[in-house]
Design a protein around this motif. Sequence first.
Motif, PDB file in Angstrom:
ATOM      1  N   SER A 275      64.181  12.195 -18.323  1.00  0.00           N
ATOM      2  CA  SER A 275      63.465  11.327 -19.275  1.00  0.00           C
ATOM      3  C   SER A 275      61.956  11.560 -19.271  1.00  0.00           C
ATOM      4  O   SER A 275      61.271  11.140 -20.201  1.00  0.00           O
ATOM      5  CB  SER A 275      63.732   9.859 -18.939  1.00  0.00           C
ATOM      6  OG  SER A 275      63.130   9.512 -17.694  1.00  0.00           O
ATOM      7  N   LYS A 314      60.530  11.874 -33.431  1.00  0.00           N
ATOM      8  CA  LYS A 314      61.232  11.742 -32.166  1.00  0.00           C
ATOM      9  C   LYS A 314      62.727  11.587 -32.410  1.00  0.00           C
ATOM     10  O   LYS A 314      63.167  10.676 -33.102  1.00  0.00           O
ATOM     11  CB  LYS A 314      60.711  10.511 -31.405  1.00  0.00           C
ATOM     12  CG  LYS A 314      61.502  10.132 -30.170  1.00  0.00           C
ATOM     13  CD  LYS A 314      61.205  11.028 -29.017  1.00  0.00           C
ATOM     14  CE  LYS A 314      61.845  10.509 -27.738  1.00  0.00           C
ATOM     15  NZ  LYS A 314      61.631  11.412 -26.608  1.00  0.00           N
ATOM     16  N   LYS A 315      63.501  12.504 -31.849  1.00  0.00           N
ATOM     17  CA  LYS A 315      64.956  12.421 -31.988  1.00  0.00           C
ATOM     18  C   LYS A 315      65.516  11.576 -30.854  1.00  0.00           C
ATOM     19  O   LYS A 315      64.991  11.591 -29.747  1.00  0.00           O
ATOM     20  CB  LYS A 315      65.576  13.816 -31.942  1.00  0.00           C
ATOM     21  CG  LYS A 315      65.191  14.702 -33.123  1.00  0.00           C
ATOM     22  CD  LYS A 315      65.815  16.067 -32.983  1.00  0.00           C
ATOM     23  CE  LYS A 315      65.431  16.962 -34.155  1.00  0.00           C
ATOM     24  NZ  LYS A 315      65.994  18.329 -34.009  1.00  0.00           N
ATOM     25  N   HIS A 316      66.583  10.841 -31.154  1.00  0.00           N
ATOM     26  CA  HIS A 316      67.218  10.088 -30.086  1.00  0.00           C
ATOM     27  C   HIS A 316      68.525  10.777 -29.723  1.00  0.00           C
ATOM     28  O   HIS A 316      68.936  11.741 -30.342  1.00  0.00           O
ATOM     29  CB  HIS A 316      67.450   8.639 -30.504  1.00  0.00           C
ATOM     30  CG  HIS A 316      68.637   8.437 -31.388  1.00  0.00           C
ATOM     31  ND1 HIS A 316      68.591   8.612 -32.751  1.00  0.00           N
ATOM     32  CD2 HIS A 316      69.924   8.099 -31.110  1.00  0.00           C
ATOM     33  CE1 HIS A 316      69.776   8.368 -33.273  1.00  0.00           C
ATOM     34  NE2 HIS A 316      70.607   8.062 -32.302  1.00  0.00           N
ATOM     35  N   GLY A 317      69.175  10.270 -28.718  1.00  0.00           N
ATOM     36  CA  GLY A 317      70.427  10.871 -28.298  1.00  0.00           C
ATOM     37  C   GLY A 317      70.356  11.321 -26.855  1.00  0.00           C
ATOM     38  O   GLY A 317      69.333  11.173 -26.184  1.00  0.00           O
ATOM     39  N   GLN A 319      71.739  14.267 -23.662  1.00  0.00           N
ATOM     40  CA  GLN A 319      72.001  15.679 -23.447  1.00  0.00           C
ATOM     41  C   GLN A 319      73.507  15.936 -23.393  1.00  0.00           C
ATOM     42  O   GLN A 319      74.238  15.221 -22.707  1.00  0.00           O
ATOM     43  CB  GLN A 319      71.335  16.152 -22.154  1.00  0.00           C
ATOM     44  CG  GLN A 319      69.825  16.089 -22.198  1.00  0.00           C
ATOM     45  CD  GLN A 319      69.189  16.559 -20.906  1.00  0.00           C
ATOM     46  OE1 GLN A 319      69.865  17.015 -19.993  1.00  0.00           O
ATOM     47  NE2 GLN A 319      67.866  16.426 -20.813  1.00  0.00           N
ATOM     48  N   GLU A 329      70.301  19.182 -26.752  1.00  0.00           N
ATOM     49  CA  GLU A 329      69.446  18.063 -26.370  1.00  0.00           C
ATOM     50  C   GLU A 329      69.445  17.048 -27.510  1.00  0.00           C
ATOM     51  O   GLU A 329      69.682  17.393 -28.659  1.00  0.00           O
ATOM     52  CB  GLU A 329      68.027  18.560 -26.119  1.00  0.00           C
ATOM     53  CG  GLU A 329      67.142  17.569 -25.410  1.00  0.00           C
ATOM     54  CD  GLU A 329      65.815  18.177 -24.998  1.00  0.00           C
ATOM     55  OE1 GLU A 329      65.178  17.602 -24.120  1.00  0.00           O
ATOM     56  OE2 GLU A 329      65.431  19.215 -25.553  1.00  0.00           O
ATOM     57  N   ASP A 330      69.222  15.781 -27.186  1.00  0.00           N
ATOM     58  CA  ASP A 330      69.116  14.732 -28.221  1.00  0.00           C
ATOM     59  C   ASP A 330      70.326  14.750 -29.148  1.00  0.00           C
ATOM     60  O   ASP A 330      70.191  14.862 -30.374  1.00  0.00           O
ATOM     61  CB  ASP A 330      67.839  14.920 -29.048  1.00  0.00           C
ATOM     62  CG  ASP A 330      66.594  14.887 -28.185  1.00  0.00           C
ATOM     63  OD1 ASP A 330      66.575  14.104 -27.235  1.00  0.00           O
ATOM     64  OD2 ASP A 330      65.653  15.645 -28.465  1.00  0.00           O
ATOM     65  N   GLU A 332      72.427  13.101 -31.224  1.00  0.00           N
ATOM     66  CA  GLU A 332      72.452  11.807 -31.910  1.00  0.00           C
ATOM     67  C   GLU A 332      73.876  11.337 -32.192  1.00  0.00           C
ATOM     68  O   GLU A 332      74.132  10.133 -32.310  1.00  0.00           O
ATOM     69  CB  GLU A 332      71.673  11.904 -33.224  1.00  0.00           C
ATOM     70  CG  GLU A 332      70.204  12.232 -33.034  1.00  0.00           C
ATOM     71  CD  GLU A 332      69.472  12.384 -34.352  1.00  0.00           C
ATOM     72  OE1 GLU A 332      70.129  12.292 -35.396  1.00  0.00           O
ATOM     73  OE2 GLU A 332      68.251  12.592 -34.334  1.00  0.00           O
ATOM     74  N   ARG A 340      69.185   4.018 -29.230  1.00  0.00           N
ATOM     75  CA  ARG A 340      68.362   5.231 -29.229  1.00  0.00           C
ATOM     76  C   ARG A 340      67.505   5.354 -27.976  1.00  0.00           C
ATOM     77  O   ARG A 340      66.989   6.431 -27.669  1.00  0.00           O
ATOM     78  CB  ARG A 340      67.478   5.270 -30.465  1.00  0.00           C
ATOM     79  CG  ARG A 340      66.426   4.160 -30.537  1.00  0.00           C
ATOM     80  CD  ARG A 340      65.647   4.207 -31.823  1.00  0.00           C
ATOM     81  NE  ARG A 340      64.997   5.500 -32.005  1.00  0.00           N
ATOM     82  CZ  ARG A 340      64.423   5.882 -33.122  1.00  0.00           C
ATOM     83  NH1 ARG A 340      64.435   5.082 -34.168  1.00  0.00           N
ATOM     84  NH2 ARG A 340      63.834   7.050 -33.206  1.00  0.00           N
ATOM     85  N   LYS A 343      69.073   7.091 -22.189  1.00  0.00           N
ATOM     86  CA  LYS A 343      68.900   8.466 -21.711  1.00  0.00           C
ATOM     87  C   LYS A 343      70.117   8.847 -20.883  1.00  0.00           C
ATOM     88  O   LYS A 343      70.757   7.988 -20.283  1.00  0.00           O
ATOM     89  CB  LYS A 343      67.637   8.584 -20.845  1.00  0.00           C
ATOM     90  CG  LYS A 343      66.353   8.225 -21.555  1.00  0.00           C
ATOM     91  CD  LYS A 343      65.997   9.230 -22.624  1.00  0.00           C
ATOM     92  CE  LYS A 343      64.670   8.916 -23.284  1.00  0.00           C
ATOM     93  NZ  LYS A 343      64.364   9.846 -24.370  1.00  0.00           N
TER      94      LYS A 343
END
Length: 641
Positions: A275, A314-317, A319, A329-330, A332, A340, A343
Amino acid sequence: MKKETFQFKTEVQQLLNLIINSLYSNKEIFLRELISNASDAIDKLRFKAQTEPEVLGSDSGLKIKITRDGIRQTLEVSDNGIGMTYNEVIENIGTIAKSGTAAFLDAISQSQQQDALTPELIGQFGVGFYSAFMVADRVTLLTRAVGEEKATLWESLGDGAYTIEESSRPSRGTTITLHLKKREKDEPDFTEEWAIRRIIKQHSDFVTYPIVMDVEKDEPIPEKELILDKDGKPVGQTTRKVVVEETLNSMKAIWLKDKKDVTKEEYDEFYKHISHDWNAPSTHLHLKFEGATEYSALLYIPSQVPFDLFNPEKKHGIQLYCKRVFIMEDCEELMPEYFRFIKGVVDAPDLNLNISREILQQDRLVTNIRKNLVKKLLEVLEGMDKEAYEKFFSEFGHILKVGIHTDMDNQKRLAGLVRYKTTKSDGKWMSLAEYIANMKAEQKDIYYITGDNLSSLMNSPHIEKLKEKDYEVLLMIDPIDEWVVQSLHEFDGKSFKSAEKGDLDVDHIDDQKKEEYNALFGFIKAALEDRVKEVKPSTHLKDSLSCLSGNSYDMSMYMEKILKATGQKGPEIKRVLELNMDHVIMAKIKTMYDENRDNPALKDYSQLLYDMAVISEGGKIDNPSHFHKLIGDMLNTILTR
């Protein structure tokens, strides 16, 4: 290309000044940050290699190398990841993302007031690279982007400027060289083998890629090279010193371990690694599903909102891995928008290694994983003790509420998790279930009012009658609450009713008195015809003189305010002016009207009643100077009697 000199952006320079001039109790975390950045660079290369395998070339042994020099007092962290171009170095090293600049400067300002800087500030704003200046007075960065022929050399003394020039590097990747400061008392020597081993074991043991370092070891001298005496026994040394490259981290995927084999410290360190947050998480969820859908997951709930959570870029999600191989990565598709902030890592062995985002959206396995993860996260939140949950909700409640509007399958459970402050909760959070348990026997609805200020709502004229009845009112101050009440029509059989719109139906209107005021109300409506659609006796007011309300399905004043703030033009909606027939001033205005309907002061008083209603709900009146004059004239009349 010749060497160029640039000045750091203001916010970076402020950060560097504080790093260089502040005292730290835990300087060694600089190495964790640099290793995490190197790991990220290799992740990006592996992701690119899924569609372009040729980018790996002959250098497919991905690793992070530590090189130490005790004599020169330098420490290098090198990787063979994706590297950076000349322009990317300028963009990534010389600035902080625009989205975080304001928040960062605010945090900087607070730190300056305390004359200190906590390491958490650096991690919170995603600028871990600069932590190198905690231990170094000069930092150089040599990088070559994948597919590029030339490298870029960046260097800074942390004095407000940095130089950058074209250079050379044998292959892709990045090398960061720290020219270490003179050690302070009781501070470890960061070029000593034992110190580096300890730091990596503590902070970076689980990094997916080998972290290697050249170390000196004893090895037996081959028998044919030994010097033997007449009896055939070795004379002198039988071992010799050799330098070998040793892997310092275990690389064990923490998410694949059994829960009982992972300590809290290991969980926390892994969270900080993925994170880049230097604060410990609020809690974690470690799962292993077996059966038709098989996968492992390790998810974290942060303890505070990341500064860039609402950055549009900023993308969320979380790994996504397949058999410990990094896929994406991210991701979604594994986590809804209202989670969102979560982590973590999901490792699904049945996934296709070359799966694309487009395929992910349709993949049944991914859909099942998402459904299960959401279910388990909701269970974690529902199982938190009151204090821990309220701390979580204070940070993330406004994000969680998005799910009520977007996730119909889990709407009921999410509604059970929302908390509001109320007119009777004394500033404390209250659940909807607690609200219903406190309802008066004759109360039929859940009353609420929306706005952007808790104090203003608490003292709003709209809820005076409800307070008189001792009915509790939910105080909704998040913009998302407007969408919550549009989607969540009822809870546990009780309907939501706005305290601002429609009749409250908590008291009856005196029909005879209403008839007496009809003519005056008609006059006021005509005087304000371009502003109000109706003037009527109030069902909301007890002590105040006037307020503005709407019909049940009209847009609230707060929603109108939100739309304007976002540059959207909503429909022009005239409000309803409600007047308190029991107020002494209304009685005097009625007497004035009955005596002389052509009295010019009546139009001024009509405007005054409207302006007072606008001000009472936090709005802005069209003509403040006229309002000021009317109040002044009234005071003059009263005081000169």
